[in-house]
Design an enzyme around this catalytic site. Sequence first.
Site, short mmCIF file in Angstrom:
data_model
loop_
_atom_site.label_atom_id
_atom_site.label_comp_id
_atom_site.label_asym_id
_atom_site.label_seq_id
_atom_site.Cartn_x
_atom_site.Cartn_y
_atom_site.Cartn_z
N GLU A 214 1.10 -1.60 0.23
CA GLU A 214 -0.26 0.12 0.18
C GLU A 214 1.09 1.36 0.14
O GLU A 214 1.55 1.11 0.60
CB GLU A 214 -0.98 0.37 0.98
CG GLU A 214 -1.82 1.24 1.09
CD GLU A 214 -3.27 1.27 2.44
OE1 GLU A 214 -4.29 0.18 1.55
OE2 GLU A 214 -3.03 1.12 3.01
N LYS B 159 -8.56 2.53 -2.97
CA LYS B 159 -8.41 2.52 -1.96
C LYS B 159 -9.23 4.17 -1.51
O LYS B 159 -8.15 4.79 -1.09
CB LYS B 159 -7.52 2.09 -0.80
CG LYS B 159 -8.00 1.88 0.91
CD LYS B 159 -7.04 1.24 1.14
CE LYS B 159 -7.61 0.62 2.56
NZ LYS B 159 -6.39 -0.14 3.62
#
Length: 246
Positions: free
Chosen positions: A40, A103
């Site tokens: 991420e 996201k």
Amino acid sequence: MQDILHQIIATKRQELEQMRRPKPSLRQALLASSTGIIAEFKRRSPSKGWLKEEGNPSEIPLSYQQNGAAAISILTDRQYFGGHDRFIVEARQSGVSIPVLYKNFVIDELQLYEALLCGASAVLLIAACLPKQECTALLQTAHALGLEVLLELHDERELDYADLPADAIGINNRNLGSFVTSVEQSFRLAERLPKDAVKVSESGISSPETISQLRQAGFRGFLIGETFMKTPDPGVALRNFIDAIK
């Protein structure tokens, strides 16, 4: 003038055709990967502040890809996570070709179009943010646009969402109210998810040993951000982490 107009329209058709091309599949990438790590890109956290304020979306996601990530998650929320939609655009322009997860806290179909336009492969839908009927509608629209869905659950109260046709089901180990994190959340809920679900454990994963244990519990994906982003070189940290798993 007419010739120029025809040329512009022809170019526009090429751009739209490229946009419609299938994106790399998050689900298939996780099933095929020996590690399943979704690395991420997250510059900020509401609970911990800036992790890497100067983090470059043209460098770190590509480094993740080069160092073995199965997929990449990019935070696009601005106010709380210091993100932006353009981060996905810049990551793609830098050469990222593996699946990218958009996201954010998706609550409206407009955000699905934003994800499509910036080059994402999949979007995150969070059960805690959406009544089941709205979640179902957003999932259907995402699929119609060619986007996959990672459906995120937090606890037993949301298990009825697991019958939706998501491409992967995530268990977030972090309580979004208190921000307390416990990987035991994934172990506790794993057996209660559909057997054919591609299971993803999210948050709080900081050791290679935990990955091995989660794999034995049936998980195929592991979303890890802070463990890498708080280091001087997130890509190298990922590579060292993967080497430790093997």
